[in-house]
Write an enzyme that holds these catalytic residues in place. Structure first.
Site, short mmCIF file in Angstrom:
data_model
loop_
_atom_site.label_atom_id
_atom_site.label_comp_id
_atom_site.label_asym_id
_atom_site.label_seq_id
_atom_site.Cartn_x
_atom_site.Cartn_y
_atom_site.Cartn_z
N SER A 47 6.12 -6.31 4.01
CA SER A 47 5.25 -6.43 5.18
C SER A 47 4.32 -7.60 4.93
O SER A 47 4.07 -7.98 3.78
CB SER A 47 4.43 -5.15 5.35
OG SER A 47 3.37 -5.35 6.26
N TYR A 60 -1.20 1.56 2.29
CA TYR A 60 0.04 0.92 2.72
C TYR A 60 0.17 -0.47 2.09
O TYR A 60 1.21 -0.82 1.50
CB TYR A 60 0.08 0.82 4.25
CG TYR A 60 1.28 0.10 4.80
CD1 TYR A 60 2.52 0.73 4.85
CD2 TYR A 60 1.18 -1.21 5.26
CE1 TYR A 60 3.63 0.07 5.35
CE2 TYR A 60 2.29 -1.87 5.76
CZ TYR A 60 3.51 -1.23 5.81
OH TYR A 60 4.60 -1.89 6.30
#
Length: 200
Positions: A47, A60
């Site tokens: 990501s 995350y």
């Protein structure tokens, strides 16, 4: 799973790392003997958060930062053995993840103490609005899949591919700007999503 570092229970930190890091490692370990035999390729979906972490994205982003490091290490271990390792770093993609993430963030926010809510409640609400708008204007799932296809099929792939204009822009800014300047830009972008009258 977006929540302030202070307010996210340790069990949730562990769950995020199980899914976003240890799961990747377990699959890689299971398949690596065959990949080595066939000179295969590992594609890890990271990501933009694996390079630049926004407020409330600590768990995350932490797992994705770790995945980036594991991918670098693995690439350097297996390249001499004929296996390529590629990381794909998407930005916002139009999927169900935003709606689920917002629901989870709201659930976690509801469990914050009153003091934590005073400190972070408006931040969580602003991030939810930002996440919803970023996903709505993000890359389609088909376009993201095309980046992954390129990473899989290119004869000599790059070690990393970004997916989406937002990811490419943040990567460029991150290389050009100081951390403090990038902090100010991200804060200004987030400020637009704060509830009226809130202090950002």
């Amino acid at each position: 799973m977006n929540a302030p570092v202070e307010a996210l229970p340790m069990a949730e930190w562990r769950r995020v790392f199980e899914v976003n890091l240890f799961g990747h490692i377990a699959v890689t370990q299971a398949l690596l003997p065959e990949l080595l035999r066939t000179k295969g390729r590992v594609i890890n979906i990271s990501s933009i958060g694996g390079k630049y972490a926004m407020a409330t994205y600590g768990a995350y982003a932490g797992a994705k930062f770790a995945l980036e490091a594991v991918s670098d290490s693995l690439r350097r271990e297996v390249a001499p053995l004929g296996v390529q390792v590629v990381v794909v770093e998407p930005g916002g993609v139009r999927t169900e993840i935003a709606a689920r993430g917002i629901a989870t963030a709201n659930d976690l926010a509801a469990r914050m103490t009153p003091e934590q809510d005073r400190r972070y409640g408006d931040l969580v609400r602003a991030n939810n609005r930002l996440m919803a708008s970023g996903t709505a204007s993000g890359l389609t799932a088909d376009a993201a899949a095309q980046v992954i296809v390129k990473a899989v099929t290119t004869r000599r792939p790059r070690p990393r591919y970004t997916a989406g204009r937002d990811a490419a822009l943040i990567m460029r800014l991150g290389r050009l700007l100081s951390d403090r300047t990038l902090d100010r830009i991200l804060a200004a972008n987030l400020r637009r999503h704060y509830p009226k009258g809130a202090i950002a």
